[in-house]
Motif scaffolding. Structure first.
Motif, PDB file in Angstrom:
ATOM      1  N   SER A 178       0.840  -1.197   0.000  1.00 62.34           N
ATOM      2  CA  SER A 178       0.000   0.000   0.000  1.00 62.34           C
ATOM      3  C   SER A 178       0.872   1.242   0.000  1.00 62.34           C
ATOM      4  CB  SER A 178      -0.921   0.004   1.226  1.00 62.34           C
ATOM      5  OG  SER A 178      -0.160   0.051   2.419  1.00 62.34           O
ATOM      6  N   ALA A 179       0.264   2.371  -0.343  1.00 63.86           N
ATOM      7  CA  ALA A 179       1.024   3.626  -0.440  1.00 63.86           C
ATOM      8  C   ALA A 179       1.599   4.052   0.900  1.00 63.86           C
ATOM      9  CB  ALA A 179       0.128   4.723  -1.006  1.00 63.86           C
ATOM     10  N   ASP A 180       0.902   3.740   1.984  1.00 63.38           N
ATOM     11  CA  ASP A 180       1.360   4.137   3.322  1.00 63.38           C
ATOM     12  C   ASP A 180       1.818   2.910   4.119  1.00 63.38           C
ATOM     13  OD1 ASP A 180      -1.170   3.067   3.426  1.00 63.38           O
ATOM     14  OD2 ASP A 180      -1.855   4.357   5.055  1.00 63.38           O
ATOM     15  N   ALA A 181       2.537   2.019   3.460  1.00 60.90           N
ATOM     16  CA  ALA A 181       2.991   0.779   4.099  1.00 60.90           C
ATOM     17  C   ALA A 181       3.856   1.092   5.321  1.00 60.90           C
ATOM     18  CB  ALA A 181       3.789  -0.065   3.113  1.00 60.90           C
ATOM     19  N   PRO A 182       3.688   0.347   6.407  1.00 55.69           N
ATOM     20  CA  PRO A 182       4.497   0.579   7.609  1.00 55.69           C
ATOM     21  C   PRO A 182       5.937   0.137   7.401  1.00 55.69           C
ATOM     22  CG  PRO A 182       3.124  -1.355   7.896  1.00 55.69           C
ATOM     23  CD  PRO A 182       2.701  -0.729   6.603  1.00 55.69           C
ATOM     24  N   ASP A 183       6.812   0.612   8.260  1.00 56.96           N
ATOM     25  CA  ASP A 183       8.211   0.186   8.222  1.00 56.96           C
ATOM     26  C   ASP A 183       8.300  -1.316   8.493  1.00 56.96           C
ATOM     27  OD1 ASP A 183      11.248   0.881   8.510  1.00 56.96           O
ATOM     28  OD2 ASP A 183      10.742  -0.289  10.298  1.00 56.96           O
ATOM     29  N   GLY A 184       9.217  -1.988   7.776  1.00 59.57           N
ATOM     30  CA  GLY A 184       9.323  -3.432   7.890  1.00 59.57           C
ATOM     31  C   GLY A 184       9.649  -3.916   9.291  1.00 59.57           C
ATOM     32  N   LEU A 185      10.567  -3.248   9.985  1.00 57.93           N
ATOM     33  CA  LEU A 185      10.936  -3.652  11.335  1.00 57.93           C
ATOM     34  C   LEU A 185       9.770  -3.470  12.303  1.00 57.93           C
ATOM     35  CD1 LEU A 185      14.533  -2.121  11.556  1.00 57.93           C
ATOM     36  CD2 LEU A 185      13.935  -4.547  11.346  1.00 57.93           C
ATOM     37  N   GLN A 186       9.029  -2.373  12.148  1.00 56.31           N
ATOM     38  CA  GLN A 186       7.884  -2.124  13.020  1.00 56.31           C
ATOM     39  C   GLN A 186       6.763  -3.133  12.763  1.00 56.31           C
ATOM     40  OE1 GLN A 186       6.825   1.940  12.243  1.00 56.31           O
ATOM     41  NE2 GLN A 186       8.698   2.780  13.139  1.00 56.31           N
ATOM     42  N   TRP A 187       6.546  -3.468  11.493  1.00 52.33           N
ATOM     43  CA  TRP A 187       5.503  -4.430  11.126  1.00 52.33           C
ATOM     44  C   TRP A 187       5.845  -5.829  11.656  1.00 52.33           C
ATOM     45  CZ3 TRP A 187       0.737  -3.963  10.198  1.00 52.33           C
ATOM     46  CH2 TRP A 187      -0.012  -4.902   9.486  1.00 52.33           C
ATOM     47  N   THR A 188       7.127  -6.184  11.591  1.00 58.78           N
ATOM     48  CA  THR A 188       7.570  -7.463  12.141  1.00 58.78           C
ATOM     49  C   THR A 188       7.318  -7.507  13.643  1.00 58.78           C
ATOM     50  OG1 THR A 188       9.292  -7.689  10.454  1.00 58.78           O
ATOM     51  CG2 THR A 188       9.558  -9.004  12.457  1.00 58.78           C
ATOM     52  N   GLY A 189       7.610  -6.396  14.333  1.00 59.33           N
ATOM     53  CA  GLY A 189       7.396  -6.342  15.779  1.00 59.33           C
ATOM     54  C   GLY A 189       5.941  -6.526  16.156  1.00 59.33           C
ATOM     55  N   LEU A 190       5.046  -5.893  15.408  1.00 60.94           N
ATOM     56  CA  LEU A 190       3.622  -6.039  15.689  1.00 60.94           C
ATOM     57  C   LEU A 190       3.177  -7.493  15.544  1.00 60.94           C
ATOM     58  CD1 LEU A 190       1.858  -2.980  14.000  1.00 60.94           C
ATOM     59  CD2 LEU A 190       1.832  -3.615  16.419  1.00 60.94           C
ATOM     60  N   GLN A 191       3.631  -8.146  14.494  1.00 57.84           N
ATOM     61  CA  GLN A 191       3.244  -9.535  14.289  1.00 57.84           C
ATOM     62  C   GLN A 191       3.819 -10.429  15.383  1.00 57.84           C
ATOM     63  OE1 GLN A 191       3.247 -11.191  10.319  1.00 57.84           O
ATOM     64  NE2 GLN A 191       3.379  -9.174   9.402  1.00 57.84           N
ATOM     65  N   GLY A 192       5.023 -10.114  15.848  1.00 58.77           N
ATOM     66  CA  GLY A 192       5.618 -10.896  16.920  1.00 58.77           C
ATOM     67  C   GLY A 192       4.834 -10.787  18.213  1.00 58.77           C
ATOM     68  N   VAL A 193       4.414  -9.578  18.538  1.00 56.78           N
ATOM     69  CA  VAL A 193       3.601  -9.385  19.749  1.00 56.78           C
ATOM     70  C   VAL A 193       2.274 -10.115  19.597  1.00 56.78           C
ATOM     71  CG1 VAL A 193       2.388  -7.680  21.151  1.00 56.78           C
ATOM     72  CG2 VAL A 193       4.710  -7.206  20.332  1.00 56.78           C
ATOM     73  N   GLY A 194       1.670 -10.041  18.413  1.00 56.59           N
ATOM     74  CA  GLY A 194       0.416 -10.741  18.173  1.00 56.59           C
ATOM     75  C   GLY A 194       0.571 -12.246  18.305  1.00 56.59           C
TER      76      GLY A 194
END
Length: 318
Positions: A178-194
């Motif tokens: 998407s045009a406003d895609a999140p930073d890769g490291l931050q997105w990885t962190g969110l999935q890890g917490v989930g």
């Protein structure tokens, strides 16, 4: 594009460990490994968030929830399904059933994005499909009658894992492209917490008694596998996949995932201490050839009809 391909193949090599890890940790169970793996994954992500670069700052609340769900449902659900599939059906059947996912996901992605002309995409899809079919048929044919019930349950678990994988791939790619895609490291962190939150639901199923009855060597082996799967097979692999999803068309990412099947089959054969059968070797070779031909297709400049299609769409939006 080359970096995206390398990142995708690295992810597949690490995710392929899913097809051997549950069998290597006995007497501990798949539930135990799931809880430990994703607990470590989530803890690593939380510790890294001490550095601002890893914090999910500026991401919309809806995106945060999507990231948590992808980790909780996608990761935990997929790993539990695949782990039980391996335990019930052995080394060969689950990887090749789940290996059909690139065919389905590539078709879905190309219907939506028209990344490549169907005529050019036909050969890699056919090669992958034939390779999967050969390995699957050979594995089922070799089973004896006493193993039929277990194999059928393993096939069912494999199909559940397949459906979860498809849903995860579509959702993750939609966010990252998407045009406003999140930073890769931050997105990885969110999935890890989930994933860590999702694993907590499984705590009542943990084998707490093994803390007292398992031998020191069995416990050490379990801890090592949990660390490998949590840090390399989860955190690093997720980050690599985020990189691949950002740099490659979804249809190509989908076909790269077939490498997970090849790695998983190879790990399973090494665990069982045997060479592949002729059918397994031919099927894996066809799958690999399909991936290589897919890379060649997507590495070429878009053909004129594809360009015209994209231009007409753009004009229609103006």
């Amino acid at each position: 594009m080359l970096l995206g391909i390398i990142a995708g193949l690295t992810t597949c090599a690490l995710w392929g460990l899913t097809f051997v890890a549950p069998r290597a940790i006995a007497p501990f169970t798949a539930w135990d490994l799931t809880i430990a793996r994703y607990g470590i994954f989530g803890l690593a992500c939380l510790l890294l968030m001490a550095d601002r670069r890893f914090r999910p700052v500026g991401i919309a609340t809806s995106r945060v929830l999507i990231g948590l769900l992808l980790g909780g449902v996608g990761y935990v659900g997929y790993f539990v399904s695949a782990a039980f599939a391996v335990q019930l059906a052995g080394a060969a059947i689950p990887p090749v059933i789940i290996g059909t996912m690139p065919v389905f996901l590539a078709i879905i992605a190309n219907f939506r994005d028209r990344t490549a002309p169907w005529r050019a995409l036909a050969l890699p899809l056919v090669l992958i499909a034939i390779g999967v079919a050969i390995v699957n048929f050979a594995a089922i044919s070799a089973a004896n009658a006493a193993e039929t019930a277990s194999i059928l349950l393993g096939i069912l678990a494999s199909l559940v894992a397949l459906l979860i994988w498809i849903a995860y791939g579509l959702a993750n790619a939609a966010v990252m492209r998407s045009a406003d895609a999140p930073d890769g490291l931050q997105w990885t962190g969110l999935q890890g917490v989930g994933a860590a939150i999702g694993s907590l639901v499984l705590l009542p199923l943990a084998s707490f008694d093994l803390a007292y009855t398992a031998s020191a060597s069995e416990t050490l082996r379990f801890v090592v596998w949990a660390l490998v799967m949590g840090l390399a097979g989860s955190w690093f692999a997720t980050w690599c996949w985020v990189v691949a999803s950002r740099r490659l068309p979804l249809a190509l990412c989908a076909q790269l995932i077939v490498a997970e099947t090849i790695f998983g089959l190879g790990y399973g054969l090494m665990f069982e201490g045997r060479f592949p059968s002729l059918a397994e070797a031919i099927g894996a070779t066809l799958q690999f050839a399909g991936v290589c031909s897919a890379i060649a297709v997507f590495g070429k400049p878009p053909a004129l009809p594809v360009l015209q299609h994209k231009l007409s769409r753009a004009e229609g939006l103006e």
